[in-house]
Design an enzyme around this catalytic site. Structure first.
Site: not given
Ligand code: CO
Length: 218
Positions: A43, A95, A98
């Site tokens: 993603r 991110h 995670c």
């Molecule tokens: Co990650």
């Protein structure tokens, strides 16, 4: 699998239509200004997030965007990017949410990858005192996601690759960012480091800011 090849043909065709000499020029050379060290998470596709074309971003991805000093793969990517491609920016991008950080924080048993994620547990351990008891677990995970980015930025800065580049006067800045899958936006964690002397102070200021922000939000 057939579908992927069909999509590939369509993509190549549309690229060529938009810019007839695009692939020819790419064959000549790559001259990216940026090295991206990010998470393997599907993603978080590096080029798409920052709207860069093939040829504009040199990429290394692994689980939880780690820079481990014994990882020849990551170090080789960094060395080539800095010494030969002469990138001007190294971006460590984590991110929120995670899976690697989550598994580390929750001490999940996933097999081989647990060893890799011990590096994330080390980050959590360094900052453990500041993760308040009983607070929202997802917030702790997100806080570790941010702290992990700034730790990896420091790990980048500690390498001879970066130190030598700075010592010979090469223009190079290391950055720490975090990406939100929820809204597609990046946040600058304010660890933008351009020389060896800045590492400590910028790291400490950024770490304090992160901890303060999470302490206030609980
Ligand atoms: Co990650």
């Amino acid at each position: 699998m057939k579908e992927l090849f069909e999509k590939n043909v369509a993509w190549a065709k549309s690229m060529k239509e938009a810019d007839p000499t695009f692939f020819e020029r790419l064959c000549e050379q790559q001259a990216p200004e940026f090295l991206w060290i990010g998470c393997s998470d599907s993603r978080v596709p590096a080029n798409e997030i920052v709207g860069l074309m093939p040829g504009e971003l040199f990429v290394h991805r692994n689980v939880a965007n780690m820079v481990v000093h014994s990882d020849l793969n990551c170090l080789s990517v960094m060395q080539y990017a800095v010494e030969y491609l002469k990138v001007k920016h190294v971006i460590v991008c984590g991110h929120y949410g995670c899976g690697g950080v989550k598994a580390a924080v929750e001490k999940q048993n996933l097999g081989l990858i647990d060893h890799w994620l011990l590096n994330v547990q080390d980050v959590q351990y360094i900052h453990q005192a500041y993760l308040s008891e009983g607070c929202n677990k997802n917030k702790v995970i997100d806080e570790v996601c941010e702290l992990n980015v700034i730790e990896q930025v420091v790990n980048v800065c500690k390498t001879n690759i970066i130190r030598d580049a700075w010592a010979r006067g090469q223009e190079l800045t290391v950055h720490g960012w975090i990406y939100s899958i929820a809204d597609g936006l990046l946040r600058d964690l304010e660890v933008n480091i351009s020389c060896r002397d800045e590492v400590r102070s910028i790291y400490h200021t950024a770490a304090e800011k992160i901890k303060k922000r999470y302490a206030e939000s609980v």
